[in-house]
Write a protein that holds these residues in place. Structure first.
Motif, PDB file in Angstrom:
ATOM      1  N   GLU A 104       0.831  -1.192   0.000  1.00 27.74           N
ATOM      2  CA  GLU A 104       0.000   0.000   0.000  1.00 27.74           C
ATOM      3  C   GLU A 104       0.871   1.250   0.000  1.00 27.74           C
ATOM      4  OE1 GLU A 104      -3.178   2.093   3.030  1.00 27.74           O
ATOM      5  OE2 GLU A 104      -2.819  -0.053   3.169  1.00 27.74           O
ATOM      6  N   GLU A 105       0.486   2.215  -0.820  1.00 22.17           N
ATOM      7  CA  GLU A 105       1.215   3.478  -0.878  1.00 22.17           C
ATOM      8  C   GLU A 105       0.942   4.253   0.405  1.00 22.17           C
ATOM      9  OE1 GLU A 105       1.432   7.268  -3.872  1.00 22.17           O
ATOM     10  OE2 GLU A 105       0.677   5.385  -4.631  1.00 22.17           O
ATOM     11  N   LYS A 106       1.996   4.637   1.110  1.00 25.99           N
ATOM     12  CA  LYS A 106       1.845   5.285   2.412  1.00 25.99           C
ATOM     13  C   LYS A 106       2.031   6.798   2.359  1.00 25.99           C
ATOM     14  CE  LYS A 106       3.247   1.114   4.716  1.00 25.99           C
ATOM     15  NZ  LYS A 106       4.263   0.398   5.421  1.00 25.99           N
ATOM     16  N   THR A 107       2.552   7.297   1.254  1.00 33.28           N
ATOM     17  CA  THR A 107       2.785   8.729   1.117  1.00 33.28           C
ATOM     18  C   THR A 107       1.457   9.453   0.937  1.00 33.28           C
ATOM     19  OG1 THR A 107       4.865   8.226   0.031  1.00 33.28           O
ATOM     20  CG2 THR A 107       4.063  10.457  -0.171  1.00 33.28           C
ATOM     21  N   LYS A 108       1.313  10.575   1.620  1.00 35.33           N
ATOM     22  CA  LYS A 108       0.084  11.364   1.496  1.00 35.33           C
ATOM     23  C   LYS A 108      -0.004  11.974   0.106  1.00 35.33           C
ATOM     24  CE  LYS A 108      -0.343  12.620   6.329  1.00 35.33           C
ATOM     25  NZ  LYS A 108      -0.437  13.705   7.289  1.00 35.33           N
ATOM     26  N   LYS A 109      -1.218  12.034  -0.401  1.00 35.35           N
ATOM     27  CA  LYS A 109      -1.455  12.667  -1.698  1.00 35.35           C
ATOM     28  C   LYS A 109      -1.698  14.162  -1.496  1.00 35.35           C
ATOM     29  CE  LYS A 109      -3.258   8.592  -3.874  1.00 35.35           C
ATOM     30  NZ  LYS A 109      -3.043   8.286  -5.226  1.00 35.35           N
ATOM     31  N   VAL A 110      -1.423  14.933  -2.535  1.00 34.69           N
ATOM     32  CA  VAL A 110      -1.656  16.375  -2.488  1.00 34.69           C
ATOM     33  C   VAL A 110      -3.175  16.593  -2.485  1.00 34.69           C
ATOM     34  CG1 VAL A 110      -1.310  18.558  -3.681  1.00 34.69           C
ATOM     35  CG2 VAL A 110       0.495  16.828  -3.709  1.00 34.69           C
ATOM     36  N   PRO A 111      -3.693  17.319  -1.505  1.00 33.64           N
ATOM     37  CA  PRO A 111      -5.144  17.536  -1.460  1.00 33.64           C
ATOM     38  C   PRO A 111      -5.639  18.283  -2.697  1.00 33.64           C
ATOM     39  CG  PRO A 111      -4.107  18.251   0.585  1.00 33.64           C
ATOM     40  CD  PRO A 111      -3.008  17.948  -0.378  1.00 33.64           C
ATOM     41  N   LEU A 112      -6.822  17.936  -3.122  1.00 30.98           N
ATOM     42  CA  LEU A 112      -7.440  18.629  -4.250  1.00 30.98           C
ATOM     43  C   LEU A 112      -8.383  19.681  -3.679  1.00 30.98           C
ATOM     44  CD1 LEU A 112      -7.757  18.881  -7.268  1.00 30.98           C
ATOM     45  CD2 LEU A 112      -9.461  17.071  -7.210  1.00 30.98           C
ATOM     46  N   ASP A 113      -7.776  20.809  -3.257  1.00 29.97           N
ATOM     47  CA  ASP A 113      -8.545  21.895  -2.657  1.00 29.97           C
ATOM     48  C   ASP A 113      -8.100  23.219  -3.274  1.00 29.97           C
ATOM     49  OD1 ASP A 113      -6.067  22.323  -1.486  1.00 29.97           O
ATOM     50  OD2 ASP A 113      -6.710  21.830   0.541  1.00 29.97           O
ATOM     51  N   ASP A 114      -8.700  24.309  -2.809  1.00 25.45           N
ATOM     52  CA  ASP A 114      -8.389  25.619  -3.382  1.00 25.45           C
ATOM     53  C   ASP A 114      -6.938  26.030  -3.172  1.00 25.45           C
ATOM     54  OD1 ASP A 114     -10.933  25.929  -4.398  1.00 25.45           O
ATOM     55  OD2 ASP A 114     -11.679  26.970  -2.611  1.00 25.45           O
ATOM     56  N   LYS A 115      -6.348  25.639  -2.045  1.00 31.84           N
ATOM     57  CA  LYS A 115      -4.958  26.011  -1.770  1.00 31.84           C
ATOM     58  C   LYS A 115      -3.982  25.336  -2.729  1.00 31.84           C
ATOM     59  CE  LYS A 115      -5.710  26.693   3.161  1.00 31.84           C
ATOM     60  NZ  LYS A 115      -5.388  26.200   4.502  1.00 31.84           N
ATOM     61  N   HIS A 116      -4.299  24.116  -3.137  1.00 32.66           N
ATOM     62  CA  HIS A 116      -3.389  23.351  -3.991  1.00 32.66           C
ATOM     63  C   HIS A 116      -3.798  23.376  -5.467  1.00 32.66           C
ATOM     64  CE1 HIS A 116      -2.610  21.706   0.041  1.00 32.66           C
ATOM     65  NE2 HIS A 116      -1.379  21.638  -0.386  1.00 32.66           N
ATOM     66  N   ARG A 117      -4.912  24.003  -5.780  1.00 37.33           N
ATOM     67  CA  ARG A 117      -5.398  24.052  -7.159  1.00 37.33           C
ATOM     68  C   ARG A 117      -4.365  24.653  -8.126  1.00 37.33           C
ATOM     69  NH1 ARG A 117      -9.992  22.604  -8.263  1.00 37.33           N
ATOM     70  NH2 ARG A 117     -10.924  23.185  -6.282  1.00 37.33           N
ATOM     71  N   PRO A 118      -3.618  25.710  -7.729  1.00 37.73           N
ATOM     72  CA  PRO A 118      -2.615  26.243  -8.667  1.00 37.73           C
ATOM     73  C   PRO A 118      -1.574  25.202  -9.090  1.00 37.73           C
ATOM     74  CG  PRO A 118      -3.011  27.827  -6.918  1.00 37.73           C
ATOM     75  CD  PRO A 118      -3.753  26.585  -6.544  1.00 37.73           C
ATOM     76  N   SER A 119      -1.172  24.341  -8.179  1.00 39.67           N
ATOM     77  CA  SER A 119      -0.204  23.292  -8.536  1.00 39.67           C
ATOM     78  C   SER A 119      -0.800  22.331  -9.552  1.00 39.67           C
ATOM     79  CB  SER A 119       0.242  22.516  -7.292  1.00 39.67           C
ATOM     80  OG  SER A 119       0.969  23.356  -6.430  1.00 39.67           O
ATOM     81  N   TYR A 120      -2.066  21.968  -9.358  1.00 39.21           N
ATOM     82  CA  TYR A 120      -2.734  21.083 -10.311  1.00 39.21           C
ATOM     83  C   TYR A 120      -2.834  21.749 -11.681  1.00 39.21           C
ATOM     84  CZ  TYR A 120      -4.161  17.605  -6.841  1.00 39.21           C
ATOM     85  OH  TYR A 120      -4.162  16.606  -5.908  1.00 39.21           O
ATOM     86  N   GLU A 121      -3.160  23.043 -11.696  1.00 39.22           N
ATOM     87  CA  GLU A 121      -3.303  23.751 -12.963  1.00 39.22           C
ATOM     88  C   GLU A 121      -1.972  23.864 -13.695  1.00 39.22           C
ATOM     89  OE1 GLU A 121      -5.174  27.404 -11.795  1.00 39.22           O
ATOM     90  OE2 GLU A 121      -7.142  26.451 -11.541  1.00 39.22           O
ATOM     91  N   ILE A 122      -0.903  24.164 -12.947  1.00 37.58           N
ATOM     92  CA  ILE A 122       0.426  24.249 -13.563  1.00 37.58           C
ATOM     93  C   ILE A 122       0.815  22.903 -14.147  1.00 37.58           C
ATOM     94  CG2 ILE A 122       2.889  24.541 -13.071  1.00 37.58           C
ATOM     95  CD1 ILE A 122       2.050  26.722 -11.041  1.00 37.58           C
ATOM     96  N   PHE A 123       0.568  21.833 -13.405  1.00 38.86           N
ATOM     97  CA  PHE A 123       0.914  20.503 -13.902  1.00 38.86           C
ATOM     98  C   PHE A 123       0.109  20.144 -15.146  1.00 38.86           C
ATOM     99  CE2 PHE A 123       0.400  15.843 -13.943  1.00 38.86           C
ATOM    100  CZ  PHE A 123       1.727  15.508 -14.171  1.00 38.86           C
ATOM    101  N   GLN A 124      -1.167  20.510 -15.168  1.00 33.86           N
ATOM    102  CA  GLN A 124      -1.990  20.211 -16.342  1.00 33.86           C
ATOM    103  C   GLN A 124      -1.513  20.993 -17.560  1.00 33.86           C
ATOM    104  OE1 GLN A 124      -6.003  20.969 -15.077  1.00 33.86           O
ATOM    105  NE2 GLN A 124      -6.259  18.920 -14.221  1.00 33.86           N
TER     106      GLN A 124
END
Length: 94
Positions: free
Chosen positions: A27-47
């Motif tokens: 099982e992967e034990k590392t926490k995933k980056v939350p998909l919330d407003d604070k982290h949305r810019p990181s998701y957008e940059i990656f996309q």
């Protein structure tokens, strides 16, 4: 064609290596980056760029600056040890 002693030893070694890989994969034990407003810019940059290194550049604004979100005490790598590579371990949610 008979299987000789050396062949059995080779088969045993390959089997042991496979068993070790199966035993350590789990099982992967590392926490995933939350998909919330604070982290949305990181998701957008990656996309947009497809680059995790580009998305990592936004992390210090919240996670390293004084008064930001502190790293857990047992966090393996801290920014003072080198560039922040959060997305090397922490995965973005799909």
């Amino acid at each position: 064609m008979a299987i000789g002693k050396k062949d059995w030893i080779f088969i045993a070694i390959v089997g042991a290596v496979l068993l070790i890989f199966i035993a350590i994969s789990g099982e992967e034990k590392t926490k995933k980056v939350p998909l919330d407003d604070k982290h949305r810019p990181s998701y957008e940059i990656f996309q947009k760029t497809g680059s995790k290194m580009e998305a990592d550049k936004g992390c210090p604004a919240c996670h390293y600056e004084p008064g930001g979100v502190p790293f857990p005490e047992k966090h393996p790598v801290k920014p003072k040890d080198g560039p922040m590579r959060c997305l090397f371990c922490h995965k973005l949610q799909k």
